[in-house]
Write a protein that holds these residues in place. Structure first.
Motif, PDB file in Angstrom:
ATOM      1  N   VAL A 158      -7.572   0.157  -5.958  1.00 11.60           N
ATOM      2  CA  VAL A 158      -7.230  -0.727  -4.651  1.00 11.60           C
ATOM      3  C   VAL A 158      -5.935   0.069  -4.101  1.00 11.60           C
ATOM      4  O   VAL A 158      -5.114   0.380  -4.813  1.00 11.60           O
ATOM      5  CB  VAL A 158      -7.009  -1.997  -4.863  1.00 11.60           C
ATOM      6  CG1 VAL A 158      -6.656  -2.526  -3.569  1.00 11.60           C
ATOM      7  CG2 VAL A 158      -8.379  -3.016  -5.135  1.00 11.60           C
ATOM      8  N   VAL A 159      -6.049   0.423  -2.905  1.00 10.33           N
ATOM      9  CA  VAL A 159      -4.976   1.149  -2.270  1.00 10.33           C
ATOM     10  C   VAL A 159      -4.202   0.539  -1.112  1.00 10.33           C
ATOM     11  O   VAL A 159      -3.402   0.914  -0.358  1.00 10.33           O
ATOM     12  CB  VAL A 159      -5.231   2.763  -1.727  1.00 10.33           C
ATOM     13  CG1 VAL A 159      -5.809   3.349  -3.034  1.00 10.33           C
ATOM     14  CG2 VAL A 159      -6.426   2.584  -0.863  1.00 10.33           C
ATOM     15  N   SER A 160      -5.027  -0.611  -0.619  1.00  8.72           N
ATOM     16  CA  SER A 160      -4.651  -1.354   0.412  1.00  8.72           C
ATOM     17  C   SER A 160      -5.020  -2.729   0.603  1.00  8.72           C
ATOM     18  O   SER A 160      -6.019  -3.035  -0.068  1.00  8.72           O
ATOM     19  CB  SER A 160      -4.926  -0.631   2.115  1.00  8.72           C
ATOM     20  OG  SER A 160      -4.329  -1.052   3.156  1.00  8.72           O
ATOM     21  N   MET A 161      -4.233  -3.492   1.206  1.00 10.03           N
ATOM     22  CA  MET A 161      -4.591  -4.923   1.524  1.00 10.03           C
ATOM     23  C   MET A 161      -5.461  -5.167   2.511  1.00 10.03           C
ATOM     24  O   MET A 161      -5.482  -5.858   3.420  1.00 10.03           O
ATOM     25  CB  MET A 161      -3.300  -5.969   1.799  1.00 10.03           C
ATOM     26  CG  MET A 161      -2.461  -5.919   0.588  1.00 10.03           C
ATOM     27  SD  MET A 161      -0.798  -7.108   0.991  1.00 10.03           S
ATOM     28  CE  MET A 161       0.035  -6.903  -0.639  1.00 10.03           C
ATOM     29  N   THR A 162      -6.864  -4.741   1.999  1.00  7.62           N
ATOM     30  CA  THR A 162      -8.074  -5.100   2.981  1.00  7.62           C
ATOM     31  C   THR A 162      -9.127  -5.671   2.154  1.00  7.62           C
ATOM     32  O   THR A 162      -8.992  -5.783   0.738  1.00  7.62           O
ATOM     33  CB  THR A 162      -8.383  -3.715   3.512  1.00  7.62           C
ATOM     34  OG1 THR A 162      -8.777  -2.790   2.252  1.00  7.62           O
ATOM     35  CG2 THR A 162      -7.349  -2.935   4.552  1.00  7.62           C
ATOM     36  N   MET A 163     -10.212  -5.995   2.833  1.00 14.94           N
ATOM     37  CA  MET A 163     -11.352  -6.756   2.247  1.00 14.94           C
ATOM     38  C   MET A 163     -11.906  -5.906   1.111  1.00 14.94           C
ATOM     39  O   MET A 163     -12.260  -6.171  -0.120  1.00 14.94           O
ATOM     40  CB  MET A 163     -12.082  -7.286   3.166  1.00 14.94           C
ATOM     41  CG  MET A 163     -11.931  -8.279   4.028  1.00 14.94           C
ATOM     42  SD  MET A 163     -11.193  -9.773   3.216  1.00 14.94           S
ATOM     43  CE  MET A 163     -12.696 -10.513   2.523  1.00 14.94           C
ATOM     44  N   ASP A 164     -12.110  -4.534   1.288  1.00 16.98           N
ATOM     45  CA  ASP A 164     -12.510  -3.584   0.368  1.00 16.98           C
ATOM     46  C   ASP A 164     -11.524  -2.785  -0.504  1.00 16.98           C
ATOM     47  O   ASP A 164     -12.116  -1.927  -1.372  1.00 16.98           O
ATOM     48  CB  ASP A 164     -13.696  -2.678   0.974  1.00 16.98           C
ATOM     49  CG  ASP A 164     -13.207  -1.743   1.963  1.00 16.98           C
ATOM     50  OD1 ASP A 164     -11.954  -2.024   2.202  1.00 16.98           O
ATOM     51  OD2 ASP A 164     -13.838  -1.283   2.780  1.00 16.98           O
ATOM     52  N   GLY A 165     -10.466  -2.864  -0.201  1.00 19.59           N
ATOM     53  CA  GLY A 165      -9.393  -2.457  -1.031  1.00 19.59           C
ATOM     54  C   GLY A 165      -9.163  -0.923  -0.485  1.00 19.59           C
ATOM     55  O   GLY A 165      -8.294  -0.080  -1.015  1.00 19.59           O
ATOM     56  N   LYS A 166      -9.734  -0.466   0.841  1.00 16.12           N
ATOM     57  CA  LYS A 166      -9.778   0.843   1.152  1.00 16.12           C
ATOM     58  C   LYS A 166      -8.896   0.955   2.054  1.00 16.12           C
ATOM     59  O   LYS A 166      -8.258  -0.118   2.925  1.00 16.12           O
ATOM     60  CB  LYS A 166     -11.131   1.609   1.514  1.00 16.12           C
ATOM     61  CG  LYS A 166     -12.077   1.676   0.558  1.00 16.12           C
ATOM     62  CD  LYS A 166     -13.523   2.030   0.867  1.00 16.12           C
ATOM     63  CE  LYS A 166     -14.276   1.997  -0.224  1.00 16.12           C
ATOM     64  NZ  LYS A 166     -15.839   2.493   0.293  1.00 16.12           N
ATOM     65  N   PRO A 167      -8.283   2.157   2.623  1.00 15.01           N
ATOM     66  CA  PRO A 167      -7.244   2.263   3.782  1.00 15.01           C
ATOM     67  C   PRO A 167      -7.706   1.328   4.977  1.00 15.01           C
ATOM     68  O   PRO A 167      -9.095   1.576   5.276  1.00 15.01           O
ATOM     69  CB  PRO A 167      -6.836   3.595   3.807  1.00 15.01           C
ATOM     70  CG  PRO A 167      -7.349   4.030   2.555  1.00 15.01           C
ATOM     71  CD  PRO A 167      -8.589   3.495   1.981  1.00 15.01           C
ATOM     72  N   ALA A 168      -6.966   0.829   5.719  1.00 14.23           N
ATOM     73  CA  ALA A 168      -7.152   0.034   6.871  1.00 14.23           C
ATOM     74  C   ALA A 168      -6.826   1.251   7.978  1.00 14.23           C
ATOM     75  O   ALA A 168      -7.522   0.816   9.109  1.00 14.23           O
ATOM     76  CB  ALA A 168      -6.266  -1.033   7.279  1.00 14.23           C
ATOM     77  N   CYS A 169      -6.129   2.199   7.667  1.00 10.81           N
ATOM     78  CA  CYS A 169      -5.631   3.272   8.762  1.00 10.81           C
ATOM     79  C   CYS A 169      -5.898   4.689   8.033  1.00 10.81           C
ATOM     80  O   CYS A 169      -5.234   4.764   7.083  1.00 10.81           O
ATOM     81  CB  CYS A 169      -4.337   3.045   9.493  1.00 10.81           C
ATOM     82  SG  CYS A 169      -3.752   4.256  10.599  1.00 10.81           S
TER      83      CYS A 169
END
Length: 428
Positions: free
Chosen positions: A282-293
């Motif tokens: 996981v690399v970002s605090m998103t629902m799928d763990g993917k980058p938000a930006c």
């Protein structure tokens, strides 16, 4: 009858000061505070005087006022505050109060101006606070220089703006230097606020902070957050697993190669910084763990930066990842009412709808904030009961809460001067 003076007006709080010092001196450590600390109007007034009136407070980000004339406002208790960018990139903080008859100068949350002009009678101030114009009706002997805006202490570090309403605020230099070092990779001047939320929690500000300082409740309350967040951020945590320790060692090696600071740093119990991995993969605090930006911040070349967690007591916690950052600000509104502001930051050149979608970026923390609001408000409702008495914290799961309550107790006693006489306090 004695004339009314500021000292006279303070007198009604004197018994509260004495009681607070006594209760804090006698409190059982590692237990929650006595009920009055969470719902009493007099103790709330003391919190505003002795904590929010004397400590350094997180106010906002430098990127929110990027150019000369940009300003933002906030409210600290009864005190309206304005932050404005002046000449040479300088940032000034003032009481947002006209020196004529006391009206607020700036009534919007943010904006841009050439000068600060009072909307009531058009007294006009330079961005550095000097009074420039008061009209001809004040008389030819009127001294403009005697009526500049009243300044507030302001310091910046790593893109953060801190203010203090105290005459002599506590030292902050070491923390600011560390912020600069840890946030250098993000090039904080090149960020912007992508989206912002404000929620009011019907709970005392200390309950909001206590809830934040532990993840004991996370498994039962935060499914969205636990898609990405580790429940602990320190390999010395007794709950840390061998798999977590191995992941930390791997990521720290990667971060060293990229010259990204990660070491745990503490400044007493007030400030704490550490970079810790998110869940493996996981690399970002998103629902799928993917980058938000899709556009990374600063000089970062990988989105896999874990989370740089930054704590500043009494009113802020923060998460900096590779693709975006989330900053939180807490401002008390009343004994049982607290404003929580959340801001999501991205690279200033990131394009909404192309590089990021605000609704996707904010989904995890919108859900988490709503869940925390419910938890804090239910906590407050229970504390208001006559059945409430201080309960024990878990030293394993709630050591962060213990640290916060210890910090609060120490600062209250020191700011009150340790001068109150001993009072008998009925416990339980």
């Amino acid at each position: 009858m004695d004339p009314i003076s500021p000292t006279t007006l303070d007198d009604p709080l004197d018994p509260a000061r004495e009681a607070v010092v006594a209760m804090l001196a006698e409190r059982e450590r590692n237990f929650s505070l006595p009920q009055a600390f969470y719902n009493d109007a007099r103790l709330f007034a003391l919190d505003m005087q002795e904590i929010f009136g004397k400590e350094w407070l997180f106010a906002g980000m430098t990127c929110e006022i990027p150019a000369k004339g940009n300003y933002m406002t906030l409210q600290v208790g009864d005190n309206p505050v304005i932050l404005v960018r002046g000449d040479g990139g300088s940032i000034h903080a003032f009481h947002n109060v006209c020196r004529h008859r006391g009206s607020r100068l700036c009534v919007s949350d943010k904006g841009k101006v050439a000068k600060l002009v009072c909307p009531y009678h058009q007294w006009t101030y330079e961005l550095d606070g000097r009074l420039l114009f008061a009209g001809s009706d004040m008389g030819e002997n009127f001294d403009l220089s005697a009526y500049g805006l009243k300044p507030i202490h302001v310091r910046t570090g790593g893109g953060f703006i801190f203010i203090s309403l105290a005459e002599q605020p506590p030292a902050l230099d070491d923390f600011l230097l560390t912020l600069e070092h840890y946030l250098e990779p993000y090039e904080m001047g090149n960020l912007k606020v992508a989206v912002e939320s404000n929620i009011v929690e019907q709970a005392n500000w200390k309950l909001v902070l206590e809830n934040n300082r532990e993840c004991y409740h996370c498994n039962g309350s935060h499914p969205e957050l636990l898609n990405s967040l580790q429940e602990f951020d320190d390999t010395d945590d007794p709950r840390a697993t061998p798999a977590y320790k191995a992941l930390v060692a791997q990521k720290q090696s990667d971060w060293d190669e990229q010259q990204i600071p990660w070491q745990l740093k503490r400044f007493g119990k007030r400030n704490r910084l550490t970079r810790t991995p998110l869940l493996d993969g996981v690399v970002s605090m998103t629902m799928d763990g993917k980058p938000a930006c899709s556009k990374l911040m600063g000089r970062l070349t990988s989105p896999d930066m874990g989370s740089l967690r930054i704590l500043h007591l009494p009113n802020s916690w923060n998460h900096f990842m590779g693709d975006h950052a989330i900053v939180f600000r807490v401002l008390p509104l009343g004994p049982q009412e607290t404003l929580v502001t959340t801001k999501w930051l991205v690279h200033k050149d990131a394009v909404e709808g192309v590089d990021y979608k605000p609704e996707e970026m904010r989904r995890v923390w919108d859900a988490t904030n709503a869940q925390d609001k419910r938890l804090a408000e239910e906590n407050q409702r229970g504390i208001n009961s006559k059945a409430y008495q201080p309960g024990p914290y878990s030293e394993t799961y709630e050591f962060g809460v213990i640290d916060f309550i210890d910090w609060y107790s120490e600062r209250m006693q020191e700011n009150l001067g340790h001068s109150a006489p001993h009072l008998q306090v009925v416990k339980g």
